[in-house]
Design an enzyme around this catalytic site. Structure first.
Site, mmCIF file in Angstrom:
data_model
loop_
_atom_site.group_PDB
_atom_site.id
_atom_site.type_symbol
_atom_site.label_atom_id
_atom_site.label_comp_id
_atom_site.label_asym_id
_atom_site.label_seq_id
_atom_site.Cartn_x
_atom_site.Cartn_y
_atom_site.Cartn_z
ATOM 1 N N THR A 94 -7.100 8.084 -0.425
ATOM 2 C CA THR A 94 -7.185 8.505 0.977
ATOM 3 C C THR A 94 -7.980 9.804 1.144
ATOM 4 N N ASP A 95 -8.462 10.036 2.357
ATOM 5 C CA ASP A 95 -9.124 11.311 2.667
ATOM 6 C C ASP A 95 -8.119 12.468 2.701
ATOM 7 N N GLU A 96 -6.806 12.132 2.793
ATOM 8 C CA GLU A 96 -5.808 13.190 2.979
ATOM 9 C C GLU A 96 -5.674 14.091 1.753
ATOM 10 N N ASP B 155 7.664 -4.627 -9.187
ATOM 11 C CA ASP B 155 7.401 -3.196 -8.999
ATOM 12 C C ASP B 155 6.303 -2.737 -9.972
ATOM 13 N N LYS C 57 -0.736 11.160 -3.611
ATOM 14 C CA LYS C 57 -2.002 10.432 -3.803
ATOM 15 C C LYS C 57 -2.974 11.282 -4.620
ATOM 16 N N TYR D 201 3.032 12.946 0.951
ATOM 17 C CA TYR D 201 2.210 11.735 0.751
ATOM 18 C C TYR D 201 0.862 12.109 0.128
ATOM 19 N N GLY E 164 3.585 20.657 9.446
ATOM 20 C CA GLY E 164 2.409 20.730 8.567
ATOM 21 C C GLY E 164 1.295 19.779 8.963
ATOM 22 N N ALA F 157 1.487 1.462 -2.681
ATOM 23 C CA ALA F 157 1.847 2.867 -2.450
ATOM 24 C C ALA F 157 2.863 2.953 -1.333
ATOM 25 N N GLU F 158 3.568 4.058 -1.294
ATOM 26 C CA GLU F 158 4.227 4.487 -0.068
ATOM 27 C C GLU F 158 3.132 5.197 0.720
ATOM 28 N N SER F 159 2.989 4.836 2.010
ATOM 29 C CA SER F 159 1.741 5.241 2.684
ATOM 30 C C SER F 159 1.913 6.033 3.980
ATOM 31 N N LEU G 92 -0.061 5.150 13.960
ATOM 32 C CA LEU G 92 -0.394 5.482 15.353
ATOM 33 C C LEU G 92 -0.820 4.268 16.192
ATOM 34 N N ASP H 173 3.531 -7.252 -5.711
ATOM 35 C CA ASP H 173 4.025 -6.432 -4.602
ATOM 36 C C ASP H 173 5.553 -6.388 -4.627
ATOM 37 N N TYR I 148 2.160 13.396 19.201
ATOM 38 C CA TYR I 148 2.643 14.626 18.562
ATOM 39 C C TYR I 148 1.850 15.838 19.075
HETATM 40 P P1 NAD Z 1 1.178 -0.271 3.333
HETATM 41 O O1 NAD Z 1 2.295 0.717 3.371
HETATM 42 O O2 NAD Z 1 0.924 -1.119 4.530
HETATM 43 O O3 NAD Z 1 1.389 -1.276 2.107
HETATM 44 C C1 NAD Z 1 1.790 -0.856 0.839
HETATM 45 C C2 NAD Z 1 2.155 -2.092 0.024
HETATM 46 O O4 NAD Z 1 2.532 -1.657 -1.291
HETATM 47 C C3 NAD Z 1 3.333 -2.876 0.592
HETATM 48 O O5 NAD Z 1 3.060 -4.260 0.550
HETATM 49 C C4 NAD Z 1 4.483 -2.524 -0.342
HETATM 50 O O6 NAD Z 1 5.463 -3.550 -0.447
HETATM 51 C C5 NAD Z 1 3.748 -2.315 -1.650
HETATM 52 N N1 NAD Z 1 4.486 -1.445 -2.588
HETATM 53 C C6 NAD Z 1 5.062 -0.247 -2.318
HETATM 54 N N2 NAD Z 1 5.649 0.239 -3.427
HETATM 55 C C7 NAD Z 1 5.419 -0.653 -4.423
HETATM 56 C C8 NAD Z 1 5.749 -0.707 -5.786
HETATM 57 N N3 NAD Z 1 6.458 0.283 -6.372
HETATM 58 N N4 NAD Z 1 5.349 -1.765 -6.520
HETATM 59 C C9 NAD Z 1 4.641 -2.768 -5.946
HETATM 60 N N5 NAD Z 1 4.303 -2.780 -4.646
HETATM 61 C C10 NAD Z 1 4.678 -1.730 -3.883
HETATM 62 O O7 NAD Z 1 -0.096 0.573 2.932
HETATM 63 P P2 NAD Z 1 -1.627 0.387 3.380
HETATM 64 O O8 NAD Z 1 -1.830 1.086 4.659
HETATM 65 O O9 NAD Z 1 -2.016 -1.023 3.242
HETATM 66 O O10 NAD Z 1 -2.340 1.257 2.255
HETATM 67 C C11 NAD Z 1 -2.748 0.671 1.023
HETATM 68 C C12 NAD Z 1 -3.365 1.732 0.151
HETATM 69 O O11 NAD Z 1 -4.477 2.326 0.821
HETATM 70 C C13 NAD Z 1 -2.414 2.878 -0.179
HETATM 71 O O12 NAD Z 1 -2.639 3.242 -1.517
HETATM 72 C C14 NAD Z 1 -2.831 3.985 0.770
HETATM 73 O O13 NAD Z 1 -2.559 5.249 0.204
HETATM 74 C C15 NAD Z 1 -4.316 3.728 0.878
HETATM 75 N N6 NAD Z 1 -4.939 4.163 2.144
HETATM 76 C C16 NAD Z 1 -4.417 3.772 3.346
HETATM 77 C C17 NAD Z 1 -5.054 4.151 4.524
HETATM 78 C C18 NAD Z 1 -4.538 3.719 5.878
HETATM 79 O O14 NAD Z 1 -5.048 4.178 6.895
HETATM 80 N N7 NAD Z 1 -3.568 2.828 5.953
HETATM 81 C C19 NAD Z 1 -6.209 4.949 4.473
HETATM 82 C C20 NAD Z 1 -6.712 5.331 3.215
HETATM 83 C C21 NAD Z 1 -6.073 4.919 2.059
HETATM 84 P P1 TYD Z 2 -0.708 8.047 11.264
HETATM 85 O O1 TYD Z 2 -1.098 6.714 11.828
HETATM 86 O O2 TYD Z 2 0.703 8.251 10.840
HETATM 87 O O3 TYD Z 2 -1.718 8.355 10.070
HETATM 88 P P2 TYD Z 2 -1.983 9.757 9.266
HETATM 89 O O4 TYD Z 2 -0.878 10.698 9.530
HETATM 90 O O5 TYD Z 2 -1.986 9.262 7.852
HETATM 91 O O6 TYD Z 2 -3.307 10.241 9.730
HETATM 92 O O7 TYD Z 2 -1.035 9.157 12.343
HETATM 93 C C1 TYD Z 2 -2.339 9.304 12.866
HETATM 94 C C2 TYD Z 2 -2.319 10.491 13.800
HETATM 95 O O8 TYD Z 2 -1.491 10.179 14.929
HETATM 96 C C3 TYD Z 2 -1.737 11.745 13.175
HETATM 97 O O9 TYD Z 2 -2.455 12.881 13.655
HETATM 98 C C4 TYD Z 2 -0.312 11.779 13.717
HETATM 99 C C5 TYD Z 2 -0.427 11.128 15.065
HETATM 100 N N1 TYD Z 2 0.751 10.387 15.550
HETATM 101 C C6 TYD Z 2 1.271 10.651 16.825
HETATM 102 O O10 TYD Z 2 0.765 11.500 17.578
HETATM 103 N N2 TYD Z 2 2.370 9.953 17.237
HETATM 104 C C7 TYD Z 2 2.965 9.009 16.443
HETATM 105 O O11 TYD Z 2 3.990 8.412 16.861
HETATM 106 C C8 TYD Z 2 2.400 8.742 15.148
HETATM 107 C C9 TYD Z 2 3.007 7.705 14.244
HETATM 108 C C10 TYD Z 2 1.291 9.444 14.751
#
Ligand code: NAD
Ligand code: TYD
Length: 356
Positions: free
Chosen positions: A133-135, A58, A163, A159, A292, A82-84, A199, A32, A216
């Site tokens: 992700t579903d996105e 990295d 992905k 994002y 968007g 990932a950047e998420s 959120l 990480d 939002y």
């Molecule tokens: P997060 O942002 O909380 O964590 C990401 C982690 O990756 C962090 O620990 C960060 O330090 C690390 N990281 C970032 N860039 C890196 C790099 N270049 N090299 C090594 N480590 C790096 O994300 P999350 O919410 O835990 O999501 C994890 C995965 O699941 C992601 O791939 C995301 O796209 C996917 N995902 C997330 C959700 C969600 O709701 N959070 C839903 C579906 C899929």
């Molecule tokens: P988020 O948790 O950022 O996940 P994603 O955009 O990946 O679905 O946001 C979830 C939903 O909540 C999305 O429709 C955007 C909305 N949202 C708000 O209304 N206010 C906020 O401050 C944030 C962060 C998200």
């Protein structure tokens, strides 16, 4: 039996690693970069566990990835790094292209050349599990059927596009080079250790500190919420039994509008931290919409249910209750992640939104 986890100090990754050890499933190399979203405190419970090896680095660093493969010869990679966050991808897409696309490409390339040198039995048993992700599927209208694995990709945010690009690379590496890949496309997760830019934790923490709850637009956007431990169970199931080269949709069967989610959080906080003057929902503030903004996500998770016998075990009510309780019970964790850089992000994302 070692596995290599990327991004295992983030939200889902750390939950996965903690669960993995709770199952006694074997050693983990945890790579990480510790960006703002990575937090070693999430892994505090493993500090004396010699089977957990944390590597600060990295995924784009080819030499590092190569040396980890050679030294530890993992039986699988579970790729979370990932950047998420969609809003951050709107402010600065460059890091998303770098980590999500080029980072995944680096891992695939290094795994491909390392696997070529391994014995056939090891090659056959190896798995590259990509967490997506579903996105990637885009946005649904209110009455559209949920996304299936066969739904064409139509990513709308930087994002989601990054992905989707990574998913395509993973698919191509299986198709072209026979890499034993698996992909999970999951809906929105929530639960312990989620960074409060998303959120649910943002709303919990704003509400308990009596700050406005920035919804939002009109709050009508719909997400399909899954408790993070159910996602971890699904990933383990796909790793054990998934068909190589395939992708699996994972969802919570919990479609909620954002306003429903925020009101549910407020109701739980009214119980746990009653405010005699007014209910927490009085803090709701409608702000300028996300550019968007995808209207609705929903997952058809029939394939994983039928083929791999996975269904979520947490309801939205029970999962949200646990989540609110976790944030109330962990003020030190919260204080640590909401200092310095977090405040700058809040300023950047919310200062110019004003009222909707
Ligand atoms: P997060 O942002 O909380 O964590 C990401 C982690 O990756 C962090 O620990 C960060 O330090 C690390 N990281 C970032 N860039 C890196 C790099 N270049 N090299 C090594 N480590 C790096 O994300 P999350 O919410 O835990 O999501 C994890 C995965 O699941 C992601 O791939 C995301 O796209 C996917 N995902 C997330 C959700 C969600 O709701 N959070 C839903 C579906 C899929
Ligand atoms: P988020 O948790 O950022 O996940 P994603 O955009 O990946 O679905 O946001 C979830 C939903 O909540 C999305 O429709 C955007 C909305 N949202 C708000 O209304 N206010 C906020 O401050 C944030 C962060 C998200």
């Amino acid at each position: 039996m070692t596995i290599l986890v990327t991004g295992g100090a983030g939200f889902i990754g750390s939950n996965f690693v903690l669960d993995w050890f709770a199952q006694g499933a074997g050693p983990v190399i945890n790579l990480d970069k510790l960006t703002y979203a990575g937090n070693p405190a999430n892994l505090h419970a493993l500090k004396d566990n010699p089977e957990h090896v944390f590597v600060h680095g990295d995924i784009c660093d080819r030499e590092l990835v190569r040396s980890l493969l050679e030294r530890h010869a993992p039986r699988a990679i579970v790729h979370f790094a990932a950047e998420s966050h969609v809003d951050r991808s709107i402010h600065g897409p460059g890091d998303f292209v770098q980590t999500n696309i080029l980072g995944t490409f680096t891992l695939l390339e290094e795994v491909r050349s390392w696997l070529e040198k391994q014995a056939p039995s090891r090659r056959e048993d190896f798995r590259f599990l990509h967490v997506s992700t579903d996105e990637v599927f885009g946005s649904l209208a209110p009455h559209d059927p949920p996304f299936k694995e066969s739904t064409p990709f139509a990513p709308n945010s930087p994002y989601a596009a990054s992905k989707a690009a990574a998913d395509h690379l993973v698919r191509a590496y299986h198709h072209t080079y026979g890499l034993p890949t698996l992909t999970v496309n999951c809906s929105n997760n929530y639960g312990p250790y989620q960074f409060p830019e998303k959120l649910i934790p943002l709303m919990i923490l704003n509400a308990i500190t009596h700050k406005p709850l920035p919804v939002y637009g009109e709050g009508g956007n719909v997400r399909d919420w899954l408790y993070v431990q159910d996602h971890c169970t699904a990933i383990r199931r796909v790793l054990e039994r998934g068909r190589v080269g395939e992708s699996y949709n994972v969802g919570g069967y919990n479609q909620k509008t954002n306003l429903e989610v925020v009101n549910a959080i407020c109701a739980l906080l009214d119980e746990a931290r009653p405010n005699r003057k007014s209910p927490h929902s009085m803090l709701i503030s409608f702000v300028k919409d996300r550019p968007g903004h995808d209207r609705r996500y929903a997952m058809d998770a029939t394939k994983i249910a039928i083929q791999l016998e996975w269904t979520p075990s947490e309801s939205f009510d029970s999962g949200l209750r646990k989540t609110v309780a976790w944030y109330l019970d962990n003020p030190d964790w919260v204080a640590h992640v909401t200092s310095g850089a977090y405040r700058q992000w809040i300023e950047k994302n919310y200062a110019k939104r004003g009222e909707a």
